[in-house]
Scaffold this motif. Structure first.
Motif, PDB file in Angstrom:
ATOM      1  N   VAL A 134       0.235   7.498  -5.298  1.00 48.34           N
ATOM      2  CA  VAL A 134       1.164   7.254  -6.410  1.00 48.34           C
ATOM      3  C   VAL A 134       2.515   6.796  -5.876  1.00 48.34           C
ATOM      4  CG1 VAL A 134       2.441   8.379  -8.287  1.00 48.34           C
ATOM      5  CG2 VAL A 134      -0.002   8.819  -7.990  1.00 48.34           C
ATOM      6  N   ARG A 135       3.001   7.445  -4.823  1.00 52.41           N
ATOM      7  CA  ARG A 135       4.282   7.045  -4.249  1.00 52.41           C
ATOM      8  C   ARG A 135       4.217   5.637  -3.676  1.00 52.41           C
ATOM      9  NH1 ARG A 135       5.970  12.126  -0.719  1.00 52.41           N
ATOM     10  NH2 ARG A 135       3.861  11.724  -0.036  1.00 52.41           N
ATOM     11  N   ALA A 136       3.106   5.304  -3.017  1.00 49.98           N
ATOM     12  CA  ALA A 136       2.958   3.957  -2.448  1.00 49.98           C
ATOM     13  C   ALA A 136       2.908   2.908  -3.555  1.00 49.98           C
ATOM     14  CB  ALA A 136       1.699   3.883  -1.594  1.00 49.98           C
ATOM     15  N   ILE A 137       2.193   3.192  -4.630  1.00 52.01           N
ATOM     16  CA  ILE A 137       2.112   2.249  -5.743  1.00 52.01           C
ATOM     17  C   ILE A 137       3.479   2.071  -6.386  1.00 52.01           C
ATOM     18  CG2 ILE A 137       1.186   1.959  -8.084  1.00 52.01           C
ATOM     19  CD1 ILE A 137      -1.448   3.153  -7.014  1.00 52.01           C
ATOM     20  N   CYS A 138       4.223   3.151  -6.556  1.00 48.39           N
ATOM     21  CA  CYS A 138       5.571   3.058  -7.135  1.00 48.39           C
ATOM     22  C   CYS A 138       6.486   2.231  -6.239  1.00 48.39           C
ATOM     23  CB  CYS A 138       6.155   4.449  -7.352  1.00 48.39           C
ATOM     24  SG  CYS A 138       5.374   5.350  -8.693  1.00 48.39           S
ATOM     25  N   LEU A 139       6.422   2.457  -4.933  1.00 41.87           N
ATOM     26  CA  LEU A 139       7.268   1.710  -4.005  1.00 41.87           C
ATOM     27  C   LEU A 139       6.938   0.221  -4.021  1.00 41.87           C
ATOM     28  CD1 LEU A 139       9.407   1.842  -1.748  1.00 41.87           C
ATOM     29  CD2 LEU A 139       7.499   2.068  -0.155  1.00 41.87           C
ATOM     30  N   VAL A 140       5.658  -0.111  -3.982  1.00 44.33           N
ATOM     31  CA  VAL A 140       5.248  -1.516  -4.012  1.00 44.33           C
ATOM     32  C   VAL A 140       5.661  -2.156  -5.336  1.00 44.33           C
ATOM     33  CG1 VAL A 140       3.216  -3.031  -4.075  1.00 44.33           C
ATOM     34  CG2 VAL A 140       3.392  -1.255  -2.336  1.00 44.33           C
ATOM     35  N   THR A 141       5.536  -1.411  -6.425  1.00 40.61           N
ATOM     36  CA  THR A 141       5.930  -1.944  -7.732  1.00 40.61           C
ATOM     37  C   THR A 141       7.424  -2.224  -7.789  1.00 40.61           C
ATOM     38  OG1 THR A 141       4.120  -0.721  -8.770  1.00 40.61           O
ATOM     39  CG2 THR A 141       5.879  -1.501 -10.224  1.00 40.61           C
ATOM     40  N   VAL A 142       8.241  -1.291  -7.305  1.00 45.00           N
ATOM     41  CA  VAL A 142       9.692  -1.490  -7.315  1.00 45.00           C
ATOM     42  C   VAL A 142      10.079  -2.687  -6.451  1.00 45.00           C
ATOM     43  CG1 VAL A 142      11.871  -0.475  -6.541  1.00 45.00           C
ATOM     44  CG2 VAL A 142      10.287   0.873  -7.906  1.00 45.00           C
ATOM     45  N   LEU A 143       9.491  -2.789  -5.260  1.00 41.33           N
ATOM     46  CA  LEU A 143       9.807  -3.924  -4.382  1.00 41.33           C
ATOM     47  C   LEU A 143       9.330  -5.243  -4.985  1.00 41.33           C
ATOM     48  CD1 LEU A 143       9.112  -2.361  -0.886  1.00 41.33           C
ATOM     49  CD2 LEU A 143      11.321  -2.886  -1.910  1.00 41.33           C
ATOM     50  N   ALA A 144       8.182  -5.238  -5.658  1.00 42.44           N
ATOM     51  CA  ALA A 144       7.685  -6.463  -6.299  1.00 42.44           C
ATOM     52  C   ALA A 144       8.592  -6.881  -7.450  1.00 42.44           C
ATOM     53  CB  ALA A 144       6.255  -6.256  -6.794  1.00 42.44           C
ATOM     54  N   ILE A 145       9.085  -5.917  -8.218  1.00 45.54           N
ATOM     55  CA  ILE A 145      10.010  -6.245  -9.307  1.00 45.54           C
ATOM     56  C   ILE A 145      11.301  -6.824  -8.742  1.00 45.54           C
ATOM     57  CG2 ILE A 145      11.463  -5.217 -11.108  1.00 45.54           C
ATOM     58  CD1 ILE A 145       9.068  -3.353 -11.706  1.00 45.54           C
ATOM     59  N   CYS A 146      11.799  -6.224  -7.648  1.00 46.53           N
ATOM     60  CA  CYS A 146      12.998  -6.778  -7.001  1.00 46.53           C
ATOM     61  C   CYS A 146      12.753  -8.210  -6.547  1.00 46.53           C
ATOM     62  CB  CYS A 146      13.404  -5.913  -5.810  1.00 46.53           C
ATOM     63  SG  CYS A 146      14.076  -4.311  -6.242  1.00 46.53           S
ATOM     64  N   ALA A 147      11.591  -8.465  -5.968  1.00 46.97           N
ATOM     65  CA  ALA A 147      11.266  -9.817  -5.503  1.00 46.97           C
ATOM     66  C   ALA A 147      11.216 -10.794  -6.662  1.00 46.97           C
ATOM     67  CB  ALA A 147       9.927  -9.807  -4.763  1.00 46.97           C
TER      68      ALA A 147
END
Length: 161
Positions: A31-44
């Motif tokens: 869950v933490r990894a998915i949240c981190l990837v999602t936040v970084l993808a939104i930033c991108a």
């Protein structure tokens, strides 16, 4: 009416039960990894939209190609430099992604806000642009990149060296 089972087991049987507390949903590594990837993808995606709006499609594609081109070479160089006592590749990937997406977005937003604020305070947009590019931008962006190191220290302390 002969042998009815009691509603609750006897006290001796209950002592063998173990209470297993449920882990909180957010404590799961996945869950933490998915949240981190999602936040970084939104930033991108936000960065890509902002850059495309400012430079147009052609400038956006040229800039994107030139920005992505050196990444494999840089990652290979950092792995080569770290060959004596290699750290986890996930930490290196996180630091690169944070610097490219999260820190860059923070820098873009903070710099544009600071330049607008300085321009309205001094009524001189040209000097505000120069001051923003030479003083504010490096401090904001490097501080945002340092947040990645702080996060690695706080959450991956075992692998921090």
């Amino acid at each position: 009416m002969g042998t009815e089972e009691p509603a609750f087991p006897a006290a001796a049987d209950r002592s063998q039960w173990r209470y297993r507390p449920r882990r909180a949903f957010w404590r799961s590594r996945l869950v933490r990894a998915i949240c981190l990837v999602t936040v970084l993808a939104i930033c991108a995606l936000v960065i890509l939209a902002l850059v495309r709006e400012q430079t147009g499609t052609q400038g956006f594609l040229v800039g994107l190609a030139l920005a992505v081109l050196p990444v494999p070479l840089l990652m290979a160089a950092f792995r080569w430099l770290d060959r004596v006592e290699p750290g986890p590749w996930k930490n290196l990937l996180f630091a690169f992604a944070w610097g490219a997406f999260a820190a860059a977005l923070v820098a873009i937003l903070a710099n544009s806000f600071a330049v607008r604020w300085i321009a309205t305070a001094t009524a001189d947009p040209d000097s505000a642009d120069h001051l923003g590019a030479t003083v504010i931008a490096p401090v904001v962006e490097e501080s945002a990149k340092a947040a990645a190191i702080l996060l690695l220290f706080l959450f991956r302390r075992r692998n921090f060296g």
